[in-house]
Design a protein around this motif. Structure first.
Motif, PDB file in Angstrom:
ATOM      1  N   ALA A   8       0.826  -1.215   0.000  1.00 49.49           N
ATOM      2  CA  ALA A   8       0.000   0.000   0.000  1.00 49.49           C
ATOM      3  C   ALA A   8       0.860   1.266   0.000  1.00 49.49           C
ATOM      4  N   ALA A   9       1.986   1.238   0.705  1.00 47.73           N
ATOM      5  CA  ALA A   9       2.857   2.429   0.741  1.00 47.73           C
ATOM      6  C   ALA A   9       3.417   2.718  -0.655  1.00 47.73           C
ATOM      7  N   GLU A  11       2.028   1.756  -3.557  1.00 44.42           N
ATOM      8  CA  GLU A  11       0.922   2.179  -4.419  1.00 44.42           C
ATOM      9  C   GLU A  11       0.549   3.635  -4.157  1.00 44.42           C
ATOM     10  N   GLN A  12       0.513   4.032  -2.885  1.00 42.46           N
ATOM     11  CA  GLN A  12       0.200   5.423  -2.554  1.00 42.46           C
ATOM     12  C   GLN A  12       1.266   6.361  -3.122  1.00 42.46           C
ATOM     13  N   LEU A  15       0.666   6.674  -6.879  1.00 39.48           N
ATOM     14  CA  LEU A  15      -0.514   7.493  -7.189  1.00 39.48           C
ATOM     15  C   LEU A  15      -0.286   8.959  -6.838  1.00 39.48           C
ATOM     16  N   ASP A  16       0.424   9.219  -5.748  1.00 44.40           N
ATOM     17  CA  ASP A  16       0.767  10.609  -5.411  1.00 44.40           C
ATOM     18  C   ASP A  16       1.673  11.205  -6.487  1.00 44.40           C
ATOM     19  N   THR A  60      -5.582   7.229 -10.248  1.00 42.14           N
ATOM     20  CA  THR A  60      -5.088   8.421  -9.556  1.00 42.14           C
ATOM     21  C   THR A  60      -6.243   9.294  -9.084  1.00 42.14           C
ATOM     22  N   HIS A  63      -7.920   7.738  -6.152  1.00 38.13           N
ATOM     23  CA  HIS A  63      -7.034   7.921  -5.001  1.00 38.13           C
ATOM     24  C   HIS A  63      -7.186   9.331  -4.416  1.00 38.13           C
ATOM     25  N   LYS A  67      -9.015  10.520  -0.819  1.00 37.52           N
ATOM     26  CA  LYS A  67      -8.302  11.299   0.199  1.00 37.52           C
ATOM     27  C   LYS A  67      -9.077  12.563   0.565  1.00 37.52           C
TER      28      LYS A  67
END
Length: 189
Positions: A8-9, A11-12, A15-16, A60, A63, A67
Motif C-alpha cells: 500500500a505504501a 501504491e500510494q 498514485l501521489d 489516480t 485515489h 483522500k
C-alpha cells in the motif's frame, strides 16, 4: 539509500507521483515514464499495477477523491445538510475541481469520454455519502422519495460545479443559498 516501499505504501507513492505529474503538466504531457521518474521507481513496478496511462489516470483520480471524501453532515435538516456539503466543497475543493476540469480536458478529447464516464461515484464513496442525507430527509418527511431521482439528488452539486467552473472561484453564500432554496428544495418537496 532510500527506503524500499512495498504494498500500500508503494501504491500510494505511485498514485501521489501520478497526481503531481497531472498537476504539473496536465494529461497532454502525462506519461508513464514521467510518473516512474517522479516516483523514483522502475517501469515494471508501475506497469504491474496499471497497463496504460488511462488506467493510471483513473486510479489516480479515485485515489485523490478518496483522500478528499466529503464529511456527511447530520444537522437534522435537509436544507442545512445540503448547504453544509456545498460549503465544504466551496471551501475545500475549488482547486481540485478546477484542476480536474482543466487538466483533464485533453483526456476527454482523446478518449471520447465525458467527465461523468471517467469515474464511478461508487469508487470514491461519494454517492453513498450524499444518499445518506437524502435517506434521512425522507425519514423525517422533508422530501418525497419518488422525487429524489439521481438527477435531482445531483442538482445542487452540479449547479455549484457549474458556478465554480465558470468563475474559477468559490461561490458566495448567497449563491449557495439560492441553489438550495430556490432551485433544489422546491423540486423535492
Amino acid at each position: 539509500m532510500p527506503e524500499r516501499r512495498h504494498g500500500a505504501a508503494l501504491e500510494q507513492a505511485l498514485l501521489d507521483a501520478a497526481w503531481d505529474e497531472l498537476l504539473s503538466g496536465g494529461y497532454a504531457r502525462f506519461t508513464m515514464d514521467a510518473v516512474v521518474k517522479r516516483a523514483g521507481t522502475s517501469p515494471p513496478v508501475l506497469y504491474r499495477r496499471w497497463s496504460d496511462r488511462d488506467a493510471l489516470v483513473r486510479a489516480t483520480l479515485v485515489h485523490v477523491l478518496r483522500k478528499n471524501v466529503l464529511k456527511v453532515p447530520d444537522t437534522g435538516s435537509l436544507r442545512e445538510d445540503v448547504l453544509a456539503i456545498l460549503r465544504d466543497i466551496n471551501t475545500n475543493r475549488v482547486q481540485l475541481m478546477t484542476v480536474m476540469s482543466v487538466y483533464l480536458a485533453s483526456y476527454h478529447l482523446e478518449t471520447g469520454t465525458s467527465p461523468a464516464e471517467l469515474l464511478d461515484p461508487a469508487d470514491t464513496d461519494r454517492k453513498q455519502a450524499v444518499d445518506a442525507i437524502y435517506d434521512r430527509a425522507v425519514e423525517r418527511g422533508e422530501a418525497g422519495a419518488e422525487r429524489l431521482t439521481d438527477r435531482i439528488k445531483a442538482l445542487p452539486f452540479d449547479l455549484l460545479r457549474h458556478e465554480i467552473l465558470t468563475t474559477y472561484a468559490p461561490a458566495s453564500e448567497q449563491v449557495l443559498e439560492e441553489i438550495v432554496d430556490t432551485m433544489f428544495l422546491p423540486l423535492v418537496r
